[in-house]
Enzyme design. Structure first.
Site, PDB file in Angstrom:
ATOM      1  N   ARG A  95      11.714  32.569  53.161  1.00 46.80           N
ATOM      2  CA  ARG A  95      10.307  32.786  53.491  1.00 46.80           C
ATOM      3  C   ARG A  95      10.115  33.331  54.910  1.00 46.80           C
ATOM      4  O   ARG A  95       8.999  33.399  55.396  1.00 46.80           O
ATOM      5  CB  ARG A  95       9.551  31.457  53.343  1.00 46.80           C
ATOM      6  N   ASP A 125      21.140  30.480  55.613  1.00 45.86           N
ATOM      7  CA  ASP A 125      21.214  31.147  54.313  1.00 45.86           C
ATOM      8  C   ASP A 125      20.119  32.197  54.163  1.00 45.86           C
ATOM      9  O   ASP A 125      18.933  31.905  54.321  1.00 45.86           O
ATOM     10  CB  ASP A 125      21.060  30.088  53.201  1.00 45.86           C
ATOM     11  N   TYR A 178      15.407  38.753  50.038  1.00 45.72           N
ATOM     12  CA  TYR A 178      14.379  37.947  50.703  1.00 45.72           C
ATOM     13  C   TYR A 178      13.456  38.860  51.514  1.00 45.72           C
ATOM     14  O   TYR A 178      13.914  39.636  52.349  1.00 45.72           O
ATOM     15  CB  TYR A 178      14.997  36.870  51.600  1.00 45.72           C
ATOM     16  N   HIS A 184      24.008  36.443  43.742  1.00 43.90           N
ATOM     17  CA  HIS A 184      22.719  35.750  43.697  1.00 43.90           C
ATOM     18  C   HIS A 184      22.381  35.204  42.313  1.00 43.90           C
ATOM     19  O   HIS A 184      21.912  34.086  42.163  1.00 43.90           O
ATOM     20  CB  HIS A 184      21.618  36.699  44.165  1.00 43.90           C
ATOM     21  N   ASN A 212      23.085  30.181  40.867  1.00 46.92           N
ATOM     22  CA  ASN A 212      22.422  30.262  39.555  1.00 46.92           C
ATOM     23  C   ASN A 212      23.387  30.649  38.439  1.00 46.92           C
ATOM     24  O   ASN A 212      22.981  31.279  37.460  1.00 46.92           O
ATOM     25  CB  ASN A 212      21.250  31.248  39.611  1.00 46.92           C
ATOM     26  N   GLN A 223      25.354  27.627  44.481  1.00 42.29           N
ATOM     27  CA  GLN A 223      23.995  27.348  44.975  1.00 42.29           C
ATOM     28  C   GLN A 223      23.010  27.294  43.815  1.00 42.29           C
ATOM     29  O   GLN A 223      22.388  28.285  43.461  1.00 42.29           O
ATOM     30  CB  GLN A 223      23.561  28.408  46.002  1.00 42.29           C
ATOM     31  N   GLY A 283      10.334  23.669  46.166  1.00 41.12           N
ATOM     32  CA  GLY A 283       9.482  24.743  46.691  1.00 41.12           C
ATOM     33  C   GLY A 283       8.208  24.208  47.331  1.00 41.12           C
ATOM     34  O   GLY A 283       7.240  24.941  47.506  1.00 41.12           O
ATOM     35  N   GLY A 311      13.777  24.753  53.566  1.00 38.12           N
ATOM     36  CA  GLY A 311      13.102  26.034  53.383  1.00 38.12           C
ATOM     37  C   GLY A 311      11.929  26.240  54.323  1.00 38.12           C
ATOM     38  O   GLY A 311      11.374  27.337  54.397  1.00 38.12           O
ATOM     39  N   GLN A 355       9.536  27.018  57.364  1.00 35.56           N
ATOM     40  CA  GLN A 355       9.581  27.955  58.489  1.00 35.56           C
ATOM     41  C   GLN A 355       8.738  27.402  59.638  1.00 35.56           C
ATOM     42  O   GLN A 355       8.219  28.152  60.465  1.00 35.56           O
ATOM     43  CB  GLN A 355       9.083  29.342  58.057  1.00 35.56           C
TER      44      GLN A 355
END
Ligand code: NAP
Length: 304
Positions: A29, A56, A61, A133, A164, A185, A219, A268, A270
């Protein structure tokens, strides 16, 4: 009451020889909202000073559905160009293999170009951990392995990981690799327990892969739970959080870290103060009873 062992400050990154902090920081983000390189540098400093050394990112992104592909890497590249000394303080993780509008591409030509482009944007000679990814169903793992091994041999990538991937996809790629995988991951959080129950984490322990948990707070859903199930999970985390004087988010990170596979949650947020706050996860203690109570709330049904 049996307490689970506390997490170590650092963990080995698979068999890579690299040591990483037991909590990572993610930059998915980071490019949102037109963040400047100065602001991004401040966050990088905050994360490193707080004690994380695993950072990461991914080439996609910053992509908003129309543009922005590469923006988060480029922002970090600007930070590193301004302050080259930061590079040595971090284990730099990135990813590639998703090229919009085509969903996934791990053809040799695409992977080679993607790795080169990431290096250029990040303004670095080598990526410490390069992760596929998402799996490309149309790429043979032997071909993917050849390209990735060549990139390691060429010194562009230090170590390899997946994200994934199913258990079998991980096993197939690893089988063909000379430079074996060091990480995986998946999405893991108290709201997303699939890989705790489907064997992915057992495979990680078997192969010596370090599991990095993406979206460890679902999230942000864990902070504002809406469904009955989400609220039940939040309530179990809150019992421990209240008793030990931490926030629900910190309890969630520490719950993941208590798993024997050595899960590294990727923070995650920021917001500087939330990144720093995450570090108090090291001090949270879990009994088996409390740990399983969160799991049972997430399952929605009792253990057998
Ligand atoms: P998350 O920790 O589950 O969610 C972070 C979000 O929650 C942010 O928007 C944050 O907003 C919000 N939030 C609200 N209250 C918070 C609080 N008290 N503490 C912390 N955050 C709070 O993680 P994520 O951002 O979804 O994912 C983390 C990292 O995982 C990413 O940066 C990326 O590195 C990785 N990831 C990987 C994949 C993959 O496919 N491999 C997919 C997604 C993510 P603020 O910023 O305002 O705090």
């Amino acid at each position: 009451m049996t307490m689970l062992p506390p997490p170590p400050a650092t963990r080995p990154l698979g068999a890579s020889g690299l040591s990483v902090s037991s909590i990572a920081w993610g930059m998915w983000r980071m490019a949102e909202g037109g963040r400047t390189a100065t602001d991004a540098a401040r966050l990088v400093h905050t994360a490193l000073d707080a004690g994380t050394n695993l950072l990461d990112t991914a080439d996609i992104y910053g992509f908003d559905g129309a543009g922005g592909f590469g923006d988060a890497e480029a922002l970090l590249g600007d930070v590193l160009a301004t302050e080259p000394g930061l590079r040595g303080r971090m284990v730099l993780a990135s990813k590639g293999g998703i090229m919009p509008p085509l969903p996934y591409d791990q053809s040799a030509a695409y992977l080679n170009a993607a790795i080169e482009a990431s290096l250029k944007r990040l303004k670095t000679d080598v990526i410490d951990l390069w992760q596929v990814h998402r799996p490309d169903i149309l790429a043979h793992p032997q071909e993917v392995a050849r390209v990735l091994d060549d990139a390691v041999a060429a010194g562009k990538i230090r170590t390899l990981g997946v994200s994934n991937f199913t258990i079998h996809q991980t096993a197939a790629l690893n089988q063909f690799l000379g430079h074996k995988l060091v990480s995986t991951q998946p999405e893991i959080s108290p709201l997303r327990i699939d890989c705790i129950e489907n064997g992915e984490l057992d495979q990680a322990m078997m192969l010596g892969l370090t599991p990095l948990a993406w979206s460890p707070l679902g999230g942000g859903r864990l902070v504002n739970p809406e469904s009955a199930r989400d609220k039940a999970v939040a309530a179990e985390l809150d019992r421990v959080a209240l008793a030990q004087g931490v926030s629900r988010s910190v309890a969630a990170y520490s719950w993941l870290m208590a798993h024997p596979a050595g899960i590294i949650p990727i923070i995650g947020s920021q917001q500087a103060e939330r990144i720093v706050e995450g570090m108090s996860a090291f001090g949270v203690k879990w009994s088996r009873t409390d740990w399983y109570a969160v799991l049972v709330a997430a399952r929605g049904v009792p253990l057998p």
